[in-house]
Design a protein around this motif. Sequence first.
Motif, short mmCIF file in Angstrom:
data_model
loop_
_atom_site.label_atom_id
_atom_site.label_comp_id
_atom_site.label_asym_id
_atom_site.label_seq_id
_atom_site.Cartn_x
_atom_site.Cartn_y
_atom_site.Cartn_z
N ALA A 160 59.42 107.41 -84.25
CA ALA A 160 60.36 107.53 -83.13
C ALA A 160 60.54 108.98 -82.72
CB ALA A 160 61.71 106.92 -83.50
N VAL A 161 60.54 109.89 -83.69
CA VAL A 161 60.68 111.31 -83.39
C VAL A 161 59.37 111.87 -82.83
CG1 VAL A 161 61.06 113.58 -84.40
CG2 VAL A 161 62.49 111.65 -85.11
N GLU A 162 58.26 111.52 -83.47
CA GLU A 162 56.98 112.11 -83.08
C GLU A 162 56.47 111.61 -81.73
OE1 GLU A 162 52.46 112.75 -84.86
OE2 GLU A 162 54.15 112.33 -86.20
N LEU A 163 56.71 110.32 -81.43
CA LEU A 163 56.16 109.74 -80.20
C LEU A 163 57.10 109.81 -79.01
CD1 LEU A 163 54.44 106.50 -81.57
CD2 LEU A 163 53.49 108.80 -81.35
N ALA A 164 58.31 110.28 -79.20
CA ALA A 164 59.30 110.32 -78.11
C ALA A 164 58.70 110.95 -76.85
CB ALA A 164 60.53 111.10 -78.56
N PRO A 165 59.01 110.38 -75.67
CA PRO A 165 60.05 109.39 -75.38
C PRO A 165 59.66 107.93 -75.62
CG PRO A 165 58.98 110.00 -73.34
CD PRO A 165 58.36 110.86 -74.42
N ILE A 166 58.41 107.65 -76.02
CA ILE A 166 58.08 106.28 -76.42
C ILE A 166 59.00 105.90 -77.57
CG2 ILE A 166 56.31 104.81 -77.45
CD1 ILE A 166 54.21 106.54 -76.02
N ARG A 167 59.59 104.73 -77.48
CA ARG A 167 60.54 104.30 -78.50
C ARG A 167 59.83 103.52 -79.61
NH1 ARG A 167 63.35 100.58 -76.90
NH2 ARG A 167 62.20 100.12 -74.98
N VAL A 168 60.36 103.64 -80.82
CA VAL A 168 59.82 102.91 -81.97
C VAL A 168 60.99 102.32 -82.74
CG1 VAL A 168 58.36 103.00 -84.02
CG2 VAL A 168 57.92 104.58 -82.11
N ASN A 169 60.96 101.01 -82.90
CA ASN A 169 62.00 100.31 -83.65
C ASN A 169 61.36 99.28 -84.57
OD1 ASN A 169 64.64 101.28 -82.42
ND2 ASN A 169 63.54 100.63 -80.58
N ALA A 170 62.13 98.83 -85.54
CA ALA A 170 61.68 97.76 -86.42
C ALA A 170 62.69 96.63 -86.40
CB ALA A 170 61.50 98.27 -87.85
N ILE A 171 62.21 95.42 -86.60
CA ILE A 171 63.07 94.26 -86.81
C ILE A 171 62.97 93.90 -88.28
CG2 ILE A 171 63.60 91.89 -86.13
CD1 ILE A 171 63.81 94.00 -83.87
N SER A 172 64.12 93.70 -88.92
CA SER A 172 64.15 93.41 -90.36
C SER A 172 64.72 92.01 -90.59
CB SER A 172 64.99 94.46 -91.08
OG SER A 172 65.02 94.19 -92.47
N PRO A 173 63.85 90.99 -90.59
CA PRO A 173 64.36 89.62 -90.75
C PRO A 173 64.80 89.34 -92.18
CG PRO A 173 62.15 89.67 -89.76
CD PRO A 173 62.42 91.02 -90.35
N GLY A 174 65.76 88.43 -92.29
CA GLY A 174 66.08 87.85 -93.59
C GLY A 174 65.14 86.69 -93.85
N THR A 175 65.60 85.72 -94.62
CA THR A 175 64.77 84.54 -94.89
C THR A 175 64.69 83.70 -93.64
OG1 THR A 175 65.47 84.56 -97.20
CG2 THR A 175 64.49 82.52 -96.35
N VAL A 176 63.47 83.49 -93.16
CA VAL A 176 63.21 82.76 -91.93
C VAL A 176 62.25 81.61 -92.22
CG1 VAL A 176 62.23 82.93 -89.60
CG2 VAL A 176 63.57 84.83 -90.53
N ASP A 177 62.51 80.46 -91.64
CA ASP A 177 61.64 79.30 -91.84
C ASP A 177 60.43 79.41 -90.92
OD1 ASP A 177 60.53 76.93 -92.54
OD2 ASP A 177 62.10 75.66 -91.69
N THR A 178 59.42 80.11 -91.41
CA THR A 178 58.19 80.30 -90.63
C THR A 178 57.06 79.39 -91.08
OG1 THR A 178 57.34 81.97 -92.16
CG2 THR A 178 58.74 82.75 -90.35
N GLY A 179 57.27 78.66 -92.16
CA GLY A 179 56.19 77.90 -92.78
C GLY A 179 55.66 78.60 -94.02
N ALA A 180 56.05 79.88 -94.19
CA ALA A 180 55.57 80.64 -95.35
C ALA A 180 56.13 80.10 -96.66
CB ALA A 180 55.95 82.11 -95.19
N TRP A 181 57.24 79.35 -96.57
CA TRP A 181 57.85 78.81 -97.78
C TRP A 181 57.40 77.38 -98.08
CZ3 TRP A 181 60.36 82.44 -100.45
CH2 TRP A 181 60.84 83.55 -99.75
N ASP A 182 56.52 76.84 -97.28
CA ASP A 182 56.09 75.46 -97.47
C ASP A 182 55.39 75.22 -98.80
OD1 ASP A 182 57.12 75.01 -94.99
OD2 ASP A 182 55.20 74.75 -93.96
N ALA A 183 54.80 76.29 -99.35
CA ALA A 183 54.10 76.16 -100.63
C ALA A 183 55.03 75.77 -101.78
CB ALA A 183 53.39 77.47 -100.98
N LEU A 184 56.33 75.95 -101.58
CA LEU A 184 57.29 75.53 -102.60
C LEU A 184 57.35 74.02 -102.74
CD1 LEU A 184 60.32 77.90 -101.80
CD2 LEU A 184 58.73 78.09 -103.73
N GLY A 185 56.91 73.30 -101.73
CA GLY A 185 57.09 71.85 -101.70
C GLY A 185 58.41 71.52 -101.02
#
Length: 238
Positions: A160-185
Amino acid sequence: MPTSLKDRTVLVVGRGSGIARAIADAALAEGARVVAAGRTVTGLEEAYRDTGVTVRHVDLTDEASIAALAENLGAVDHIVSAASARARGLVGELSPEAIVLSFHTKVVGPIMLAKHFAPRMPGDGSFVLLSGVAALEPDPGFIGVAATNGAVNTITRSLAVELAPIRVNAISPGTVDTGAWDALGDRRKSDFFARLSAANPAGRIGTTEDVAQAAVFAMTNTFMTGVSLPVDGGQPLV
């Protein structure tokens, strides 16, 4: 002042399902031209058939592949890096290769995206990276994921500092039902989600649409940069 995604080009790197797909769909709904890129072009073509999404190849572990994509696409307005290679497992189970692949996909790859795409982007463009709640909530079996996501939060601020004025952000999800947990059964997954829902202040598990809405916000809010935005239902608070 918020801006619009209408007629802007949004590159979404990741699979044709889960969070990456939800973000692509949300950008389309906002009027954006969407390019989906990933390692498996045939899978992306099948996933995005008849959607108007353009599909391209990229491998975030290969700088030459990223450079070729930038040359092929030219200018884009926003880039969302939603690809991951989760290094799950207890310390005694993890291999160096799994940890390195996780870092290459979520940390080194996005830095290389910035290297090759930022010079082609407008000043009001942005990068959106995907971090995760593991960076804030240590849990056995997730040390590789936590280390990777912690690094994502760090490079978000630095870029964010180096590329300014281009903005850089992150999204930090919690536990989301994406199908990644399907292996649990079905039973174990249901019990796991029920326990988290009961503990979370928000009272539920996240959805891919929750994350996609946050990604659109990050792309369109022109006064936000260097932020890792929690979309986690308050999971780290309990």
